[in-house]
Design a protein around this motif. Sequence first.
Motif, PDB file in Angstrom:
ATOM      1  N   LEU A   1      -7.247  13.836  -9.355  1.00  0.00           N
ATOM      2  CA  LEU A   1      -7.730  14.416 -10.510  1.00  0.00           C
ATOM      3  C   LEU A   1      -7.415  16.090 -10.500  1.00  0.00           C
ATOM      4  CD1 LEU A   1     -11.015  13.237 -10.889  1.00  0.00           C
ATOM      5  CD2 LEU A   1      -9.115  12.560 -12.362  1.00  0.00           C
TER       6      LEU A   1
ATOM      7  N   PRO B   1      -7.928   8.094  -8.742  1.00  0.00           N
ATOM      8  CA  PRO B   1      -7.247   9.084  -9.174  1.00  0.00           C
ATOM      9  C   PRO B   1      -6.935  10.245  -8.545  1.00  0.00           C
ATOM     10  CG  PRO B   1      -9.192   8.996 -10.498  1.00  0.00           C
ATOM     11  CD  PRO B   1      -9.360   7.890  -9.364  1.00  0.00           C
TER      12      PRO B   1
ATOM     13  N   ASP C   1       2.149  11.792  -9.166  1.00  0.00           N
ATOM     14  CA  ASP C   1       1.439  12.226 -10.392  1.00  0.00           C
ATOM     15  C   ASP C   1       1.672  13.586 -10.230  1.00  0.00           C
ATOM     16  OD1 ASP C   1      -1.352   9.659 -11.107  1.00  0.00           O
ATOM     17  OD2 ASP C   1       1.016   9.904 -11.712  1.00  0.00           O
ATOM     18  N   TRP C   2       1.565  14.247  -9.080  1.00  0.00           N
ATOM     19  CA  TRP C   2       1.599  15.805  -8.936  1.00  0.00           C
ATOM     20  C   TRP C   2       3.072  16.214  -8.773  1.00  0.00           C
ATOM     21  CZ3 TRP C   2      -1.841  19.002 -10.636  1.00  0.00           C
ATOM     22  CH2 TRP C   2      -2.917  18.598 -10.895  1.00  0.00           C
ATOM     23  N   LEU C   3       3.970  15.497  -8.663  1.00  0.00           N
ATOM     24  CA  LEU C   3       5.390  15.878  -8.339  1.00  0.00           C
ATOM     25  C   LEU C   3       5.916  17.012  -9.551  1.00  0.00           C
ATOM     26  CD1 LEU C   3       7.301  12.816  -7.149  1.00  0.00           C
ATOM     27  CD2 LEU C   3       6.746  14.835  -5.920  1.00  0.00           C
TER      28      LEU C   3
ATOM     29  N   ILE D   1     -11.135  -3.704  -4.357  1.00  0.00           N
ATOM     30  CA  ILE D   1     -10.014  -4.370  -3.777  1.00  0.00           C
ATOM     31  C   ILE D   1      -9.669  -5.452  -4.612  1.00  0.00           C
ATOM     32  CG2 ILE D   1     -11.202  -6.098  -2.368  1.00  0.00           C
ATOM     33  CD1 ILE D   1      -8.445  -3.908  -1.050  1.00  0.00           C
TER      34      ILE D   1
ATOM     35  N   CYS E   1      -8.052   3.052 -11.228  1.00  0.00           N
ATOM     36  CA  CYS E   1      -6.670   3.188 -11.513  1.00  0.00           C
ATOM     37  C   CYS E   1      -5.889   1.712 -11.162  1.00  0.00           C
ATOM     38  CB  CYS E   1      -5.989   4.075 -11.039  1.00  0.00           C
ATOM     39  SG  CYS E   1      -6.448   5.721 -11.304  1.00  0.00           S
TER      40      CYS E   1
ATOM     41  N   VAL F   1      -7.029  10.779   3.936  1.00  0.00           N
ATOM     42  CA  VAL F   1      -6.427   9.289   3.784  1.00  0.00           C
ATOM     43  C   VAL F   1      -5.256   8.976   4.925  1.00  0.00           C
ATOM     44  CG1 VAL F   1      -4.923   7.799   2.043  1.00  0.00           C
ATOM     45  CG2 VAL F   1      -6.911   9.103   1.451  1.00  0.00           C
TER      46      VAL F   1
ATOM     47  N   SER G   1      -4.174  -1.355  -0.247  1.00  0.00           N
ATOM     48  CA  SER G   1      -5.041  -0.452   0.329  1.00  0.00           C
ATOM     49  C   SER G   1      -6.112   0.097  -1.037  1.00  0.00           C
ATOM     50  CB  SER G   1      -4.631   0.537   1.183  1.00  0.00           C
ATOM     51  OG  SER G   1      -5.831   1.324   1.386  1.00  0.00           O
TER      52      SER G   1
ATOM     53  N   GLU H   1      -3.508   0.667 -14.098  1.00  0.00           N
ATOM     54  CA  GLU H   1      -2.329   1.672 -14.189  1.00  0.00           C
ATOM     55  C   GLU H   1      -1.463   1.540 -12.857  1.00  0.00           C
ATOM     56  OE1 GLU H   1      -3.381   5.570 -14.396  1.00  0.00           O
ATOM     57  OE2 GLU H   1      -1.676   6.042 -13.209  1.00  0.00           O
TER      58      GLU H   1
ATOM     59  N   SER I   1       0.599  -1.253  -0.069  1.00  0.00           N
ATOM     60  CA  SER I   1       0.041  -0.080   0.072  1.00  0.00           C
ATOM     61  C   SER I   1       0.864   1.257  -0.114  1.00  0.00           C
ATOM     62  CB  SER I   1      -0.845   0.105   1.273  1.00  0.00           C
ATOM     63  OG  SER I   1      -1.695  -1.271   1.285  1.00  0.00           O
TER      64      SER I   1
ATOM     65  N   ARG J   1       2.164   0.040 -13.532  1.00  0.00           N
ATOM     66  CA  ARG J   1       3.579   0.887 -13.438  1.00  0.00           C
ATOM     67  C   ARG J   1       4.556  -0.027 -12.389  1.00  0.00           C
ATOM     68  NH1 ARG J   1       1.527   7.074 -12.055  1.00  0.00           N
ATOM     69  NH2 ARG J   1       3.494   7.225 -11.361  1.00  0.00           N
TER      70      ARG J   1
ATOM     71  N   PHE K   1      -6.085   3.615  -2.962  1.00  0.00           N
ATOM     72  CA  PHE K   1      -4.689   4.154  -3.840  1.00  0.00           C
ATOM     73  C   PHE K   1      -5.396   3.585  -5.218  1.00  0.00           C
ATOM     74  CE2 PHE K   1      -2.473   5.964  -0.792  1.00  0.00           C
ATOM     75  CZ  PHE K   1      -2.049   5.430   0.232  1.00  0.00           C
TER      76      PHE K   1
ATOM     77  N   MET L   1       2.485   5.652  -3.562  1.00  0.00           N
ATOM     78  CA  MET L   1       3.526   6.755  -4.135  1.00  0.00           C
ATOM     79  C   MET L   1       2.905   7.168  -5.289  1.00  0.00           C
ATOM     80  SD  MET L   1       7.091   4.903  -3.233  1.00  0.00           S
ATOM     81  CE  MET L   1       8.012   6.235  -4.021  1.00  0.00           C
ATOM     82  N   GLN L   2       2.292   6.509  -6.132  1.00  0.00           N
ATOM     83  CA  GLN L   2       1.636   6.862  -7.656  1.00  0.00           C
ATOM     84  C   GLN L   2       0.589   7.852  -7.545  1.00  0.00           C
ATOM     85  OE1 GLN L   2       0.966   3.536 -10.123  1.00  0.00           O
ATOM     86  NE2 GLN L   2       2.447   2.220  -9.327  1.00  0.00           N
TER      87      GLN L   2
END
Lengths: 352, 167, 120
Positions: A161, A159, A99-101, A316, A322, A173, A153, A325, A89, A329, A156, A94-95
């Motif tokens: 958005l 998405p 995505d916003w990094l 689950i 996602c 979360v 979990s 995806e 989890s 990844r 995650f 981290m994904q």
Amino acid sequence: MVGVVIGALPPSLCAASLCGTLLPTVRSVNTSEEPDVRASLDRPAVDETALQEQFDATIAAGHRIEPRDWMPEGYRKTLIRQIAQHAHSEIIGMQPEGDWLLAAPSLRRKAILLAKVQDEAGHGLYLYSAAETLGADRADLTDKLIEGRQKYSSIFTYPTLTYADVGVIGWLVDGAAICNQVPLCRSSFGPYARAMIRVCKEESFHQRQGYELLMTMMRGTDEQRAMVQDAVDRWWWPSLMMFGPPDTDSPNSAQSMAWGIKRHSNDELRQRFVDMTVPQAEFLGVTLPDPELSLDAATGRYRFGAIDWDELTRVISGGGPCSVERTARRRAARDDNAWVTEAATEYARKHS
Amino acid sequence: MHEETVYEALNDAGGGEGHWAFGTGFDEPLAGVDTTVPEGIDPADLGAYCLMLGDDALVLAQRLTEWITAAPELEEEVAIGNIALDLLGQARLLLARAGSVGVMGRSRERATASIPDEDALAYFRDPDEFRHTPRGGAQRGLRADDDPPARRLDRAAGGRHPPARVP
Amino acid sequence: MSMTSEGGHGAVPTGPEVPVAPAAGPVRKDWPLYEVFVRGKRGLNHVHVGSLHAPDDEMAVHAARDLYTRRNEGVSIWVVKAVDITASSPDEKDPMFAPSGDKVYRHPTFYEIPENVPHM
């Protein structure tokens, strides 16, 4: 690297390994479903009753079970599942934030988010370490995650958005995670409890950062406030689902509580989270998307509406927005870069 | 408990929030930095030099960040993240220094006064104003002013992976 | 499906439908497992803080600094391959281990079976 050669093992272990029973699926000698191979190899019979009593006494006294303790196979397996999937989890988590990094709106926010995502990698690593003390192998656990046979979990699979989602993840979360994780600092299994102490310290920073981000946005434009409200609308119910099904639908809970690896029921933790979060939402100026949310004056707790458990089951099991995806990844990270791992191993071998 | 002592010691060693990596622990990059320009130094030269170093750090940080969730092993994830954070912290410092001597390029034409110098420079310059060491391969073309600043930064830094779902 | 909220960062299933046994057959080569010991400041002793995987000793020390000390340069770190540690704990009674002079815990890579052993 050359591992321990069979001849160097104590005789009883040699025998066990030749019979393929060495690895974590070692069964007790009292199992009746399979021939008692070890007895036929002159291995002294193990007195399981005494071991079980000692195990039970350790749990009852509130002491820790450590990796070289005898433990029931159910305890070992349940813990591996719990700890490994907790680690998964963290890594998968981290994904959506990662995505916003590349698109964080200021350098300071970018740095904060990067530090947070990196913390989560660290948490995953601490937890894989703890799982490995139970006889699991990290690469194998990763393979099972990628194959979908071990889960992570549900939260995650959703998405992120908008940038407001980053703040809401921190607030809701991570807030829910803290409710789950603080009791785990008293888990009966030593390595897990110790890992959780470290994790909890860092998690509280994450929640504060998320909430602060939302406060900033709520003091901004109408568009920014709407973005926060929209994010809350999408993340509230999934956050409640993080606590798992209702107690009546959790058949393993009683055994886990008896083993000291579960300290509170799902419903109890969920209620705690709601009671903590409603005032925070009011302070923030957002509405939680539940028309049935109301304070029960008698108990001081909040009543809330029905949760869609079908959604949790669907998600689950790999049907989240996602889900595909996330594992794709993770698979790409493992496979596209396998050459790096192999090259480093080969280099080490040549220079050892 | 003994473990608590170890963790507290590690925490205290960095000064409380010291566990946060280098790039995050400050709001004001220039806090504690002596911002007088030494005698004989042209502020414009100083600013230009800071932009060169700062843009290198910024672009490298951005490119390294692409590896988060994509690294070969988890230990590498943490290591790459650490390096990217260090570089980002350096970038913030250097860009703020450039701003402090008035070297802002055309960024102040677009960035409102409430936006700090480091962010104005990072997000509101045109790609031709960046001073980082050119990397192999062509720079991506930049669209007009309706491009969100964050995406512009990434493109100026030679990004091949557009940020996901930028509104 | 049984799910526990103590899945840490959200409920995860913990019933028998979730496999835990390592896969049979050739195992993908992981970097070796190292145990990490850290001394936070002068006057304290080294404490075991966890483990990590690294291809060799030098990488292990670098990784340990990143992971367990947040790159605090002043901290003293020891790393040692987990398989090289000899453990003794007579009070812990896992029957798979000799009470003295055995491995720190069960890990699949501590017992590498040579390839020519039949039926493994």
